[in-house]
Every structure is written in structure tokens, then in C-alpha cells.
Design a protein around this motif. Structure first.
Motif, PDB file in Angstrom:
ATOM      1  N   UNK A  21       4.095  -5.186  11.048  1.00  0.00           N
ATOM      2  CA  UNK A  21       2.944  -4.432  10.556  1.00  0.00           C
ATOM      3  C   UNK A  21       3.311  -3.598   9.336  1.00  0.00           C
ATOM      4  N   UNK A  22       2.521  -3.747   8.288  1.00  0.00           N
ATOM      5  CA  UNK A  22       2.702  -2.929   7.092  1.00  0.00           C
ATOM      6  C   UNK A  22       2.052  -1.567   7.254  1.00  0.00           C
ATOM      7  N   UNK A  23       0.927  -1.521   7.957  1.00  0.00           N
ATOM      8  CA  UNK A  23       0.193  -0.274   8.109  1.00  0.00           C
ATOM      9  C   UNK A  23      -1.265  -0.543   8.406  1.00  0.00           C
ATOM     10  N   UNK A  24      -2.123   0.358   7.923  1.00  0.00           N
ATOM     11  CA  UNK A  24      -3.549   0.255   8.219  1.00  0.00           C
ATOM     12  C   UNK A  24      -4.395   0.513   6.966  1.00  0.00           C
ATOM     13  N   UNK A  25      -5.564  -0.081   6.984  1.00  0.00           N
ATOM     14  CA  UNK A  25      -6.546   0.085   5.910  1.00  0.00           C
ATOM     15  C   UNK A  25      -7.842   0.587   6.534  1.00  0.00           C
ATOM     16  N   UNK A  26      -8.391   1.641   5.962  1.00  0.00           N
ATOM     17  CA  UNK A  26      -9.648   2.198   6.456  1.00  0.00           C
ATOM     18  C   UNK A  26     -10.287   2.980   5.323  1.00  0.00           C
ATOM     19  N   UNK A  27     -11.425   3.604   5.588  1.00  0.00           N
ATOM     20  CA  UNK A  27     -12.152   4.346   4.554  1.00  0.00           C
ATOM     21  C   UNK A  27     -12.176   5.833   4.896  1.00  0.00           C
ATOM     22  N   UNK A  28     -11.949   6.660   3.882  1.00  0.00           N
ATOM     23  CA  UNK A  28     -12.057   8.102   4.049  1.00  0.00           C
ATOM     24  C   UNK A  28     -13.512   8.549   3.979  1.00  0.00           C
ATOM     25  N   UNK A  29     -14.294   7.857   3.158  1.00  0.00           N
ATOM     26  CA  UNK A  29     -15.744   8.022   3.091  1.00  0.00           C
ATOM     27  C   UNK A  29     -16.315   6.692   2.627  1.00  0.00           C
ATOM     28  N   UNK A  30     -17.605   6.641   2.358  1.00  0.00           N
ATOM     29  CA  UNK A  30     -18.250   5.363   2.071  1.00  0.00           C
ATOM     30  C   UNK A  30     -17.707   4.663   0.834  1.00  0.00           C
ATOM     31  N   UNK A  31     -17.054   5.396  -0.059  1.00  0.00           N
ATOM     32  CA  UNK A  31     -16.589   4.797  -1.311  1.00  0.00           C
ATOM     33  C   UNK A  31     -15.091   4.950  -1.550  1.00  0.00           C
ATOM     34  N   UNK A  32     -14.330   5.362  -0.529  1.00  0.00           N
ATOM     35  CA  UNK A  32     -12.907   5.621  -0.731  1.00  0.00           C
ATOM     36  C   UNK A  32     -12.050   4.832   0.253  1.00  0.00           C
ATOM     37  N   UNK A  33     -11.688   3.608  -0.113  1.00  0.00           N
ATOM     38  CA  UNK A  33     -10.748   2.866   0.742  1.00  0.00           C
ATOM     39  C   UNK A  33      -9.363   3.509   0.697  1.00  0.00           C
ATOM     40  N   UNK A  34      -8.707   3.524   1.836  1.00  0.00           N
ATOM     41  CA  UNK A  34      -7.405   4.174   1.950  1.00  0.00           C
ATOM     42  C   UNK A  34      -6.417   3.198   2.580  1.00  0.00           C
ATOM     43  N   UNK A  35      -5.194   3.207   2.065  1.00  0.00           N
ATOM     44  CA  UNK A  35      -4.124   2.381   2.608  1.00  0.00           C
ATOM     45  C   UNK A  35      -3.019   3.295   3.114  1.00  0.00           C
ATOM     46  N   UNK A  36      -2.775   3.230   4.400  1.00  0.00           N
ATOM     47  CA  UNK A  36      -1.692   3.989   5.020  1.00  0.00           C
ATOM     48  C   UNK A  36      -0.599   2.990   5.381  1.00  0.00           C
ATOM     49  N   UNK A  37       0.419   2.930   4.551  1.00  0.00           N
ATOM     50  CA  UNK A  37       1.477   1.931   4.699  1.00  0.00           C
ATOM     51  C   UNK A  37       2.740   2.533   5.286  1.00  0.00           C
ATOM     52  N   UNK A  38       2.576   3.553   6.101  1.00  0.00           N
ATOM     53  CA  UNK A  38       3.699   4.198   6.763  1.00  0.00           C
ATOM     54  C   UNK A  38       3.595   3.961   8.267  1.00  0.00           C
ATOM     55  N   UNK A  39       4.693   3.566   8.880  1.00  0.00           N
ATOM     56  CA  UNK A  39       4.783   3.433  10.334  1.00  0.00           C
ATOM     57  C   UNK A  39       6.069   4.104  10.781  1.00  0.00           C
ATOM     58  N   UNK A  40       6.367   4.025  12.057  1.00  0.00           N
ATOM     59  CA  UNK A  40       7.609   4.610  12.546  1.00  0.00           C
ATOM     60  C   UNK A  40       8.823   3.829  12.067  1.00  0.00           C
TER      61      UNK A  40
END
Length: 264
Positions: A159-178
Motif C-alpha cells: 500500500x502506498x497510502x490513501x486518496x480522499x477529498x478535504x472538500x468538494x474541490x480539494x483532492x488529497x494524497x496521503x502517502x504515509x503509512x507505518x
């Protein structure tokens, strides 16, 4: 190089899905351009190493040259990455595109409210086997999202991480895991291109088509490693054209390949 459906499925279950993970002296480390697996030489070397750009402290771990990876071209080409940026990571995203419907309006159409996806590291596949990479989102779409809540599982290791939205127009990539810290970043959509006409309609060949390919630019360059993200090779994710018969909120399964670029 052309790969059979069986080879693609085997590679995907090795690279992406929750295949058995065994801490043994030799185990799968991913797929090279010749279709043969790499081997990691020691149980001290993480399963994840196959997809990293650099081997870290274990110099015997497999590496790949991401400069050899080619960004897929959309039917209407997206702008090229900005000068001075380099490709640092490629991931398969598997999750849902999310929508709402105004049930008080008989002519309402679905409104996109973002997406949620788990990202899996396929950097070396992109560098060494682009034909295989092109098939992976379509295969991933027909497989369940791998469970990644167990750190010893192959899915978590890859797993590289997760992709989600902070609001309706702001995609966010969290590429940090343990297991690693690739970086995080908030983005804005700057360019879009319709998916190819032969892109998957949806899961198991049923659906309303594949979401557009995108170019995302960083909302701010301050303290952010990733500067541009390209969503390519999309599979599924489009909603119905109208809200007739739909609930107030719903999800559509999708997969895609994400190319992440950074400043050297």
C-alpha cells in the motif's frame, strides 16, 4: 510485450490484492519487464521494496528506473508535466467515486462530491512493464478492494497510502503509512480529458463508463513533495446520467493509475 489475462491477474494479485504474505528467505518482489519475478534476498527486506524507487539501506533490494516510465496519453492529451519535475511514484487507486442527488428535483443529475481510494505501489511495473500497467486498473475494478488493516498482509505491504477529498474541490494524497513516508499533498484540478472510448463501462462490464483523466496541480508548493498528479487509465466510476431511481448519496466503484511528480 503482451501479457495474457491470466498473467495480468497473477501479477495483480501479487502486486495489488491481498495475496498470502510469507516472511520467507525468498518471496515475490514484483514483476520485471520480461514477465519474470524479482526475488528479494532476505526476510529483512520488506515486500514493499519491489515498488520503491530506491532500495534504501538494503542495497540488494530490487530497484527500477522510473525515468523509463511513460505517462499514458489521453485521447485529448493532457499538458505535459512542468519542466523540472520528475516522476517519483506510480500507484493503482482502487475505491469509489462519490455522488449526491437532489431528490426534491425531478430533473436533477448526480453531483460529484469526491472520491475515496486505497493506493497500491506499482512504480516498477510502470517502469518495466507498461503493457501490464495499462491492464491493471480494469482488472482491479473487478476485484474487491484489498483489506489493509493487517500490517503483515501483502496488501498492506504494497500500500502506498490513501486518496480522499478535504472538500468538494480539494483532492488529497496521503502517502504515509507505518512502513514508509512518501509524502502528502493537497491538489486542485487543472485539466481534464475524457477517457478512451474503449475504457471499461464499470464493474464486470456493467456501468456508465470511466471517469475522466485528470491533471492535478499542488494547491501550494510550500513543504509539499508532490507537485503534480495525473489520473490516467481510469476504469469505471461514472454515475448514471440522471438521478431517477437513485438515492440521495451513492458510490460508484472505480480504479485508476496515478502518476505523481515531484521537484528533484
Amino acid at each position: 510485450m503482451l501479457f495474457s489475462q491470466a498473467s495480468c491477474l497473477l501479477a495483480l494479485t501479487t502486486v495489488v490484492a491481498a495475496a498470502p504474505y510469507e516472511k520467507v528467505e525468498k518471496r515475490w518482489g514484483g514483476w520485471g519487464g520480461n514477465g519474470r519475478p524479482w526475488w528479494t534476498p532476505s526476510s529483512a527486506s520488506s515486500y514493499l521494496e519491489f515498488g520503491k524507487r530506491y532500495p534504501g539501506s538494503n542495497t540488494a533490494a530490487p530497484t527500477c528506473d522510473l525515468s523509463q516510465a511513460v505517462l499514458p496519453t489521453a485521447p485529448t492529451p493532457l499538458p505535459a508535466p512542468a519542466a523540472g519535475l520528475s516522476l517519483s511514484h506510480v500507484a493503482i487507486g482502487r475505491g469509489t467515486q462519490n455522488y449526491t442527488c437532489d431528490l426534491t428535483n425531478s430533473t436533477a443529475v448526480p453531483v460529484a462530491i469526491g472520491a475515496v481510494a486505497t493506493l497500491f505501489n506499482v512504480s516498477c511495473v510502470a517502469a518495466d512493464s507498461p503493457d501490464l500497467l495499462a491492464k491493471l486498473p480494469g482488472i482491479a475494478l473487478d476485484l474487491p478492494v484489498p483489506t489493509t488493516d493487517n500490517e503483515d498482509s501483502a496488501a498492506y505491504q504494497d500500500m502506498s497510502g490513501h486518496h480522499y477529498f478535504l472538500d468538494a474541490s480539494t483532492p488529497f494524497f496521503n502517502m504515509d503509512t507505518s512502513l514508509h513516508s512518501y509524502g502528502t499533498g493537497a491538489f486542485k484540478k487543472t485539466n481534464t480529458s475524457s477517457a478512451p472510448s474503449d475504457a471499461p463501462l464499470g464493474q464486470y462490464g456493467v456501468g456508465n463508463g470511466s471517469v475522466a483523466w485528470l491533471k492535478l496541480d499542488a494547491k501550494t508548493s510550500d513543504g509539499q513533495i508532490f507537485q503534480e498528479v495525473f489520473r490516467t487509465l481510469t476504469a469505471g466510476g461514472n454515475p448514471s446520467k440522471t438521478c431517477t431511481g437513485m438515492p440521495a448519496a451513492f458510490e460508484v466503484q472505480y480504479a485508476a493509475a496515478y502518476f505523481l511528480f515531484e521537484k528533484p
